[in-house]
Design a protein around this motif. Sequence first.
Motif, PDB file in Angstrom:
ATOM      1  N   UNK A  31       5.556   4.165  -4.662  1.00  0.00           N
ATOM      2  CA  UNK A  31       4.333   4.820  -5.089  1.00  0.00           C
ATOM      3  C   UNK A  31       4.548   6.321  -5.159  1.00  0.00           C
ATOM      4  N   UNK A  57       7.343  -1.624  -9.049  1.00  0.00           N
ATOM      5  CA  UNK A  57       6.263  -2.092  -8.154  1.00  0.00           C
ATOM      6  C   UNK A  57       5.787  -3.467  -8.584  1.00  0.00           C
ATOM      7  N   UNK A  93       2.256  -5.617  -2.402  1.00  0.00           N
ATOM      8  CA  UNK A  93       1.541  -4.803  -1.415  1.00  0.00           C
ATOM      9  C   UNK A  93       0.434  -5.597  -0.728  1.00  0.00           C
ATOM     10  N   UNK A 112      -3.655 -10.659 -11.268  1.00  0.00           N
ATOM     11  CA  UNK A 112      -3.564  -9.263 -11.715  1.00  0.00           C
ATOM     12  C   UNK A 112      -2.141  -8.715 -11.924  1.00  0.00           C
ATOM     13  N   UNK A 169      -0.224  -7.451 -15.657  1.00  0.00           N
ATOM     14  CA  UNK A 169       0.543  -6.235 -15.965  1.00  0.00           C
ATOM     15  C   UNK A 169       1.996  -6.561 -16.246  1.00  0.00           C
ATOM     16  N   UNK A 177     -10.154   3.742  -5.961  1.00  0.00           N
ATOM     17  CA  UNK A 177      -9.320   2.846  -5.167  1.00  0.00           C
ATOM     18  C   UNK A 177      -8.838   1.650  -6.006  1.00  0.00           C
ATOM     19  N   UNK A 178      -9.738   1.168  -6.859  1.00  0.00           N
ATOM     20  CA  UNK A 178      -9.337   0.073  -7.751  1.00  0.00           C
ATOM     21  C   UNK A 178      -8.186   0.520  -8.648  1.00  0.00           C
ATOM     22  N   UNK A 227      -5.106   0.505  -6.663  1.00  0.00           N
ATOM     23  CA  UNK A 227      -4.632  -0.863  -6.461  1.00  0.00           C
ATOM     24  C   UNK A 227      -3.928  -1.375  -7.702  1.00  0.00           C
ATOM     25  N   UNK A 228      -4.571  -1.135  -8.849  1.00  0.00           N
ATOM     26  CA  UNK A 228      -3.966  -1.596 -10.099  1.00  0.00           C
ATOM     27  C   UNK A 228      -2.601  -0.962 -10.308  1.00  0.00           C
ATOM     28  N   UNK A 229      -2.502   0.331  -9.988  1.00  0.00           N
ATOM     29  CA  UNK A 229      -1.209   1.003 -10.122  1.00  0.00           C
ATOM     30  C   UNK A 229      -0.198   0.405  -9.154  1.00  0.00           C
ATOM     31  N   UNK A 230      -0.645   0.101  -7.926  1.00  0.00           N
ATOM     32  CA  UNK A 230       0.258  -0.449  -6.923  1.00  0.00           C
ATOM     33  C   UNK A 230       0.814  -1.803  -7.365  1.00  0.00           C
ATOM     34  N   UNK A 231       0.012  -2.600  -8.045  1.00  0.00           N
ATOM     35  CA  UNK A 231       0.520  -3.912  -8.460  1.00  0.00           C
ATOM     36  C   UNK A 231       1.213  -3.854  -9.813  1.00  0.00           C
ATOM     37  N   UNK A 282      -1.152   7.543  -7.573  1.00  0.00           N
ATOM     38  CA  UNK A 282      -1.422   6.252  -6.925  1.00  0.00           C
ATOM     39  C   UNK A 282      -1.655   6.381  -5.412  1.00  0.00           C
ATOM     40  N   UNK A 283      -0.888   7.250  -4.761  1.00  0.00           N
ATOM     41  CA  UNK A 283      -1.036   7.402  -3.315  1.00  0.00           C
ATOM     42  C   UNK A 283      -2.427   7.933  -2.982  1.00  0.00           C
ATOM     43  N   UNK A 306      -5.135   5.339  -3.669  1.00  0.00           N
ATOM     44  CA  UNK A 306      -5.227   4.266  -2.682  1.00  0.00           C
ATOM     45  C   UNK A 306      -5.892   4.739  -1.394  1.00  0.00           C
ATOM     46  N   UNK A 307      -5.746   6.013  -1.134  1.00  0.00           N
ATOM     47  CA  UNK A 307      -6.304   6.570   0.100  1.00  0.00           C
ATOM     48  C   UNK A 307      -7.786   6.884  -0.046  1.00  0.00           C
ATOM     49  N   UNK A 332     -11.568   7.184  -0.190  1.00  0.00           N
ATOM     50  CA  UNK A 332     -12.621   6.407   0.492  1.00  0.00           C
ATOM     51  C   UNK A 332     -13.852   6.361  -0.392  1.00  0.00           C
TER      52      UNK A 332
END
Lengths: 238, 404
Positions: A65, A92, A98, A117, A121, B310-311, B314-318, B397-398, B401-402, B404
């Motif tokens: 990330x 990723x 994750x 999901x 992607x 945050x969504x 998350x999308x970036x993380x996956x 992305x970091x 994700x953090x 709030x």
Amino acid sequence: MVIFERSRKHNMIKAIDIKKTYRVGKVEIAALQAVSLEIKEGEFVSITGSSGSGKSTLMHIIGCLDRPTSGKFFLDDEEVGELKDDALAEIRNKKIGFVFQQFNLLSRSTALRNVELPLIYGEVNRRERIDRARVALERVEMAHRLHHRPNELSGGERQRIAIARALVTNPSLILADEPTGNLDSKTGQAILDLFQKLHQQGHTLIVVTHERYVSGYAQRIIRLRDGLIERDEKTNRP
Amino acid sequence: MKFTENVRGALDGLNANRRRSFLSMLGIVIGIAAVVIIISITQGSQKSISERIEALGTNLINVRPGRRGGARGMRAQTLTDLFTVADGERILKRASAVKRVVPVVNRRLLLQYRDKNAEIQINGVTPEYQDVFNFWVEEGKFISDQDLKSLRTVIVLGQEVATDLFGDGNPVGQSIMVNGPSTRYKFRVIGVMESKGQVMFSHFDEQAFVPLTTAQKRLLQTKHVDSFSIQAKSKETASEATEQIDAILYQKFQDDTKYRIFSQEELLSTMGSVMQTFSIMLVGIAGISLLVGGIGIMNTMLVSVTERTREIGTRMAVGAKRSDILLQFLWESMVLCLVGGVIGIVIGWIGSTIIASIAGWTTIVSFPAIALALGFATVVGLFFGIYPANKASKLDPVEALRYE
């Protein structure tokens, strides 16, 4: 024999002297200073440390990330520190699963859709996507909740779905950030048992946590302090 | 990502906050409905105006003498030169694209029947008048060649003139007095025209018709004619006929200010361009409401991006690429505008039907109008979606994700 097996396995993660500094205004803050680390395929590692120890930063780098400010970082023998955003996104997608403390599920989508999901992607076609998502949900014992939305599920069930989402791409590495932080201890135990099972099935797992009982499940505990590895020890877990 | 996934994702996103999506859509709905209604009204009135112009006659060309500004206390405008019947005959003979030529004299004269009178426009015409203007006698008969030759004092009344003078009684066969500038004749009513109503500036039902020769020699004592009403052979040859007439008249007068040629075609295109200007102006106004609607969409999208940070993380993380996030939000704003556009079209359609039935206007909801409206909606969605979508795709992305 077992030792021989392990020594044959290649490094899933190899970090050489990685540093990460942030700029806050004019002040530079070193979140990680010179961390070197190897994690082999199939290991179950726990990264612990108090808040501010740099464990989140390390996790972000391991999870592709973020990039280290300096040093080399290899994932699955590929150096990823220099890659562009899109290439990182692809890594990723393909290699990392994750699991987050807050579950981070899409609240309006069904369990199945949430698990799909990453495959969306990954340009996987619809039929295969649904099949694989079902299999992943079965593996976390959530086959009976395919069409439920997260708000209809308990915390433990949500985390199971998040784990299914991490599993669905069959990643090289599962990266969990405080996976039990939002769960009561009983549910947390169940999730950790699930991790244990995944580990036995051969997955590489890294769990970032500050809870002692969580790290107790790992084979190896890496303890960070002030951006440095304070301790790296094996437990007697299999 | 595939098209269907994009659209599905966008619909999911909008579904997540239905009320807000709907409210921000309202601006687009109203704007598009306005565009559809305006276009349907202008197209409808354009059609009814051209129908009226065409009802004036078929392939009609009108030739009148030129006018010159008055001087030394004379009437403000005087005719430059006058036509004679011979000019009309020459046109008919030499202009190959011309089918019929009707010389016309007209004057406002007083008609009397017993104790009633009416000052109306009397036209001295030839029998072909009916064909040229596509305006036919309803009762009795029209002026004949024989009437023309013998200078008969016969008159055909317009519908309203007949009603004014005779009420419910049958005028055919009755005698009425026609007062010329210096003479007075008793005319026999031989026919009543059908009702045609007002076409552009002339009211056909408030006129009466007498033989041209009678008008010239008995009523007005003139050798001239006031205008020629000329019919071209076909719609296609109408402009050719105009050119031929122009050439013939120029040959005689050697001055193009001495005659004026008005063609129906020209009138139609003039009206068309007037209507077009009008509709462009109105659509422009509707466009402003679309602009305001678009800003509403942008605002909603910006709020949505912030709420869903945050969504996005998350999308970036996956594995979502920046372009995937960009497209997701662009699609969302486009789908928002398109759905708004479709609702707007439906409302506009219903609205224009209601207007048509209440105000009695002709309205046409045409395919190009709908296409234009949808095009507008898409462009608005794209334009106002770019900024929020770009903002979403540039998130770290970091950090995301953090959030709030």
